[in-house]
Design a protein around this motif. Structure first.
Motif, PDB file in Angstrom:
ATOM      1  N   GLU A 163       0.844  -1.194   0.000  1.00  0.00           N
ATOM      2  CA  GLU A 163       0.000   0.000   0.000  1.00  0.00           C
ATOM      3  C   GLU A 163       0.880   1.245   0.000  1.00  0.00           C
ATOM      4  OE1 GLU A 163      -3.860   1.836   2.321  1.00  0.00           O
ATOM      5  OE2 GLU A 163      -2.618   0.387   3.382  1.00  0.00           O
ATOM      6  N   VAL A 164       0.565   2.168  -0.892  1.00  0.00           N
ATOM      7  CA  VAL A 164       1.217   3.474  -0.917  1.00  0.00           C
ATOM      8  C   VAL A 164       0.118   4.530  -0.901  1.00  0.00           C
ATOM      9  CG1 VAL A 164       2.657   5.087  -2.219  1.00  0.00           C
ATOM     10  CG2 VAL A 164       3.281   2.668  -2.125  1.00  0.00           C
ATOM     11  N   ASN A 165       0.200   5.409   0.070  1.00  0.00           N
ATOM     12  CA  ASN A 165      -0.746   6.506   0.201  1.00  0.00           C
ATOM     13  C   ASN A 165      -0.051   7.803  -0.176  1.00  0.00           C
ATOM     14  OD1 ASN A 165      -2.991   5.013   1.483  1.00  0.00           O
ATOM     15  ND2 ASN A 165      -1.470   4.699   3.093  1.00  0.00           N
ATOM     16  N   TYR A 166      -0.576   8.469  -1.188  1.00  0.00           N
ATOM     17  CA  TYR A 166      -0.109   9.803  -1.545  1.00  0.00           C
ATOM     18  C   TYR A 166      -1.034  10.798  -0.883  1.00  0.00           C
ATOM     19  CZ  TYR A 166       3.022   8.030  -5.153  1.00  0.00           C
ATOM     20  OH  TYR A 166       4.039   7.401  -5.827  1.00  0.00           O
ATOM     21  N   ILE A 167      -0.451  11.749  -0.160  1.00  0.00           N
ATOM     22  CA  ILE A 167      -1.224  12.790   0.494  1.00  0.00           C
ATOM     23  C   ILE A 167      -0.738  14.118  -0.065  1.00  0.00           C
ATOM     24  CG2 ILE A 167      -1.884  13.886   2.667  1.00  0.00           C
ATOM     25  CD1 ILE A 167      -0.404  10.400   2.760  1.00  0.00           C
ATOM     26  N   PHE A 168      -1.598  14.784  -0.810  1.00  0.00           N
ATOM     27  CA  PHE A 168      -1.264  16.063  -1.419  1.00  0.00           C
ATOM     28  C   PHE A 168      -1.723  17.175  -0.481  1.00  0.00           C
ATOM     29  CE2 PHE A 168      -1.664  12.970  -4.787  1.00  0.00           C
ATOM     30  CZ  PHE A 168      -0.487  13.167  -5.484  1.00  0.00           C
ATOM     31  N   CYS A 169      -0.800  18.094  -0.191  1.00  0.00           N
ATOM     32  CA  CYS A 169      -1.066  19.116   0.805  1.00  0.00           C
ATOM     33  C   CYS A 169      -0.410  20.430   0.387  1.00  0.00           C
ATOM     34  CB  CYS A 169      -0.554  18.652   2.176  1.00  0.00           C
ATOM     35  SG  CYS A 169       1.210  18.244   2.201  1.00  0.00           S
ATOM     36  N   ASP A 170      -0.468  21.428   1.281  1.00  0.00           N
ATOM     37  CA  ASP A 170       0.170  22.711   1.009  1.00  0.00           C
ATOM     38  C   ASP A 170       1.461  22.825   1.817  1.00  0.00           C
ATOM     39  OD1 ASP A 170      -0.647  23.325   3.627  1.00  0.00           O
ATOM     40  OD2 ASP A 170      -2.277  24.622   2.979  1.00  0.00           O
ATOM     41  N   ASP A 171       2.176  23.927   1.620  1.00  0.00           N
ATOM     42  CA  ASP A 171       3.454  24.132   2.302  1.00  0.00           C
ATOM     43  C   ASP A 171       3.319  24.100   3.820  1.00  0.00           C
ATOM     44  OD1 ASP A 171       5.089  24.321   0.056  1.00  0.00           O
ATOM     45  OD2 ASP A 171       5.089  26.523   0.023  1.00  0.00           O
ATOM     46  N   ALA A 172       2.296  24.749   4.357  1.00  0.00           N
ATOM     47  CA  ALA A 172       2.134  24.825   5.818  1.00  0.00           C
ATOM     48  C   ALA A 172       1.950  23.426   6.414  1.00  0.00           C
ATOM     49  CB  ALA A 172       0.953  25.726   6.173  1.00  0.00           C
ATOM     50  N   TYR A 173       1.144  22.607   5.775  1.00  0.00           N
ATOM     51  CA  TYR A 173       0.880  21.243   6.245  1.00  0.00           C
ATOM     52  C   TYR A 173       2.174  20.431   6.264  1.00  0.00           C
ATOM     53  CZ  TYR A 173      -1.765  16.810   6.526  1.00  0.00           C
ATOM     54  OH  TYR A 173      -2.287  15.596   6.912  1.00  0.00           O
ATOM     55  N   LEU A 174       2.928  20.490   5.160  1.00  0.00           N
ATOM     56  CA  LEU A 174       4.152  19.692   5.069  1.00  0.00           C
ATOM     57  C   LEU A 174       5.248  20.243   5.974  1.00  0.00           C
ATOM     58  CD1 LEU A 174       5.017  17.121   3.732  1.00  0.00           C
ATOM     59  CD2 LEU A 174       5.975  18.454   1.860  1.00  0.00           C
ATOM     60  N   HIS A 175       5.293  21.562   6.121  1.00  0.00           N
ATOM     61  CA  HIS A 175       6.284  22.174   7.013  1.00  0.00           C
ATOM     62  C   HIS A 175       6.066  21.694   8.445  1.00  0.00           C
ATOM     63  CE1 HIS A 175       7.863  25.494   9.619  1.00  0.00           C
ATOM     64  NE2 HIS A 175       8.928  25.238   8.873  1.00  0.00           N
ATOM     65  N   LYS A 176       4.814  21.628   8.856  1.00  0.00           N
ATOM     66  CA  LYS A 176       4.497  21.145  10.207  1.00  0.00           C
ATOM     67  C   LYS A 176       5.004  19.717  10.409  1.00  0.00           C
ATOM     68  CE  LYS A 176       0.750  20.439  13.439  1.00  0.00           C
ATOM     69  NZ  LYS A 176      -0.669  20.238  13.637  1.00  0.00           N
ATOM     70  N   LEU A 177       4.796  18.852   9.425  1.00  0.00           N
ATOM     71  CA  LEU A 177       5.301  17.476   9.515  1.00  0.00           C
ATOM     72  C   LEU A 177       6.824  17.457   9.556  1.00  0.00           C
ATOM     73  CD1 LEU A 177       3.037  15.515   7.005  1.00  0.00           C
ATOM     74  CD2 LEU A 177       2.863  15.578   9.495  1.00  0.00           C
ATOM     75  N   ASN A 178       7.446  18.300   8.750  1.00  0.00           N
ATOM     76  CA  ASN A 178       8.901  18.351   8.678  1.00  0.00           C
ATOM     77  C   ASN A 178       9.502  18.741  10.030  1.00  0.00           C
ATOM     78  OD1 ASN A 178      11.199  17.917   7.152  1.00  0.00           O
ATOM     79  ND2 ASN A 178      11.197  19.943   6.221  1.00  0.00           N
ATOM     80  N   VAL A 179       8.887  19.691  10.703  1.00  0.00           N
ATOM     81  CA  VAL A 179       9.355  20.115  12.023  1.00  0.00           C
ATOM     82  C   VAL A 179       9.064  19.029  13.058  1.00  0.00           C
ATOM     83  CG1 VAL A 179       8.979  21.782  13.898  1.00  0.00           C
ATOM     84  CG2 VAL A 179       9.178  22.591  11.530  1.00  0.00           C
ATOM     85  N   GLU A 180       7.844  18.543  13.065  1.00  0.00           N
ATOM     86  CA  GLU A 180       7.401  17.596  14.089  1.00  0.00           C
ATOM     87  C   GLU A 180       8.124  16.256  14.021  1.00  0.00           C
ATOM     88  OE1 GLU A 180       3.237  15.406  15.444  1.00  0.00           O
ATOM     89  OE2 GLU A 180       3.156  17.239  14.252  1.00  0.00           O
ATOM     90  N   PHE A 181       8.291  15.706  12.833  1.00  0.00           N
ATOM     91  CA  PHE A 181       8.832  14.355  12.717  1.00  0.00           C
ATOM     92  C   PHE A 181      10.306  14.294  12.353  1.00  0.00           C
ATOM     93  CE2 PHE A 181       4.275  13.723  12.185  1.00  0.00           C
ATOM     94  CZ  PHE A 181       4.051  12.707  13.091  1.00  0.00           C
ATOM     95  N   LEU A 182      10.812  15.320  11.656  1.00  0.00           N
ATOM     96  CA  LEU A 182      12.194  15.278  11.193  1.00  0.00           C
ATOM     97  C   LEU A 182      13.077  16.365  11.807  1.00  0.00           C
ATOM     98  CD1 LEU A 182      11.441  14.546   7.427  1.00  0.00           C
ATOM     99  CD2 LEU A 182      11.981  12.912   9.236  1.00  0.00           C
ATOM    100  N   ASN A 183      12.485  17.228  12.615  1.00  0.00           N
ATOM    101  CA  ASN A 183      13.215  18.341  13.227  1.00  0.00           C
ATOM    102  C   ASN A 183      13.903  19.229  12.200  1.00  0.00           C
ATOM    103  OD1 ASN A 183      12.544  17.709  15.934  1.00  0.00           O
ATOM    104  ND2 ASN A 183      14.082  16.076  15.898  1.00  0.00           N
ATOM    105  N   HIS A 184      13.266  19.386  11.027  1.00  0.00           N
ATOM    106  CA  HIS A 184      13.773  20.265   9.970  1.00  0.00           C
ATOM    107  C   HIS A 184      12.822  21.442   9.839  1.00  0.00           C
ATOM    108  CE1 HIS A 184      15.635  16.467   7.931  1.00  0.00           C
ATOM    109  NE2 HIS A 184      16.374  16.897   8.937  1.00  0.00           N
ATOM    110  N   ASP A 185      13.308  22.638  10.131  1.00  0.00           N
ATOM    111  CA  ASP A 185      12.467  23.835  10.041  1.00  0.00           C
ATOM    112  C   ASP A 185      12.626  24.476   8.669  1.00  0.00           C
ATOM    113  OD1 ASP A 185      10.783  25.898  10.624  1.00  0.00           O
ATOM    114  OD2 ASP A 185      12.131  26.900  12.033  1.00  0.00           O
ATOM    115  N   THR A 186      12.290  23.708   7.634  1.00  0.00           N
ATOM    116  CA  THR A 186      12.412  24.178   6.251  1.00  0.00           C
ATOM    117  C   THR A 186      11.213  23.692   5.439  1.00  0.00           C
ATOM    118  OG1 THR A 186      13.657  22.211   5.609  1.00  0.00           O
ATOM    119  CG2 THR A 186      14.950  24.119   6.281  1.00  0.00           C
ATOM    120  N   LEU A 187      11.009  24.357   4.324  1.00  0.00           N
ATOM    121  CA  LEU A 187      10.004  23.887   3.377  1.00  0.00           C
ATOM    122  C   LEU A 187      10.615  22.767   2.543  1.00  0.00           C
ATOM    123  CD1 LEU A 187       8.545  27.289   2.099  1.00  0.00           C
ATOM    124  CD2 LEU A 187       7.537  25.720   3.778  1.00  0.00           C
TER     125      LEU A 187
END
Length: 136
Positions: A35-59
């Motif tokens: 199973e592969v789930n593609y989730i299409f989102c905006d910059d703010a949504y992905l930025h939040k994931l990047n900070v929360e899960f990867l500790n990267h404060d970047t787009l």
């Protein structure tokens, strides 16, 4: 199974074609689709994931969470359609082409490809180009 989810105002008009294409990529790489789930989102949504899960404060344009076991492919691929559109302008390519490149890039990671070194990145780009040429 390939699933497409939308967390922003966006939708693909060729889900069936893209599903078959991604399934073909996985098969050609000698892997089995779970199973592969593609989730299409905006910059703010992905930025939040990047900070929360990867500790990267970047787009970023893509974040993938790989749950694969061996050659059984399973994961969630989050794609910022805003970032993809901006990158397409920067690279002077059509937005759909850049979107498809990002989509296959995530799956190629699940199939075992890396892109941290110059040689790995070169091979990844060759694989992306190979599979993009199959999508008509």
């Amino acid at each position: 199974m390939i699933n497409f989810n939308y967390e922003t105002v966006f939708s693909l008009d060729n889900e069936k074609q893209l599903s078959e294409w991604i399934e073909g990529v996985i098969s050609e790489e000698g892997c089995q689709l779970e199973e592969v789930n593609y989730i299409f989102c905006d910059d703010a949504y992905l930025h939040k994931l990047n900070v929360e899960f990867l500790n990267h404060d970047t787009l970023t344009d893509i974040i993938s969470f790989d749950y694969s076991v061996g050659k059984n492919i399973h994961g969630d691929i989050f794609i910022s359609v805003e970032r993809v559109a901006d990158n397409a302008k920067d690279f002077n390519v059509p937005v759909n082409e850049e979107l498809q490149r990002v989509m296959v890039h995530g799956v190629l990671h699940y199939c075992g490809y890396k892109d941290k070194t110059d040689n790995e990145a070169k091979l990844m780009r060759e694989k992306e180009n190979h599979y993009l040429s199959q999508l008509v």
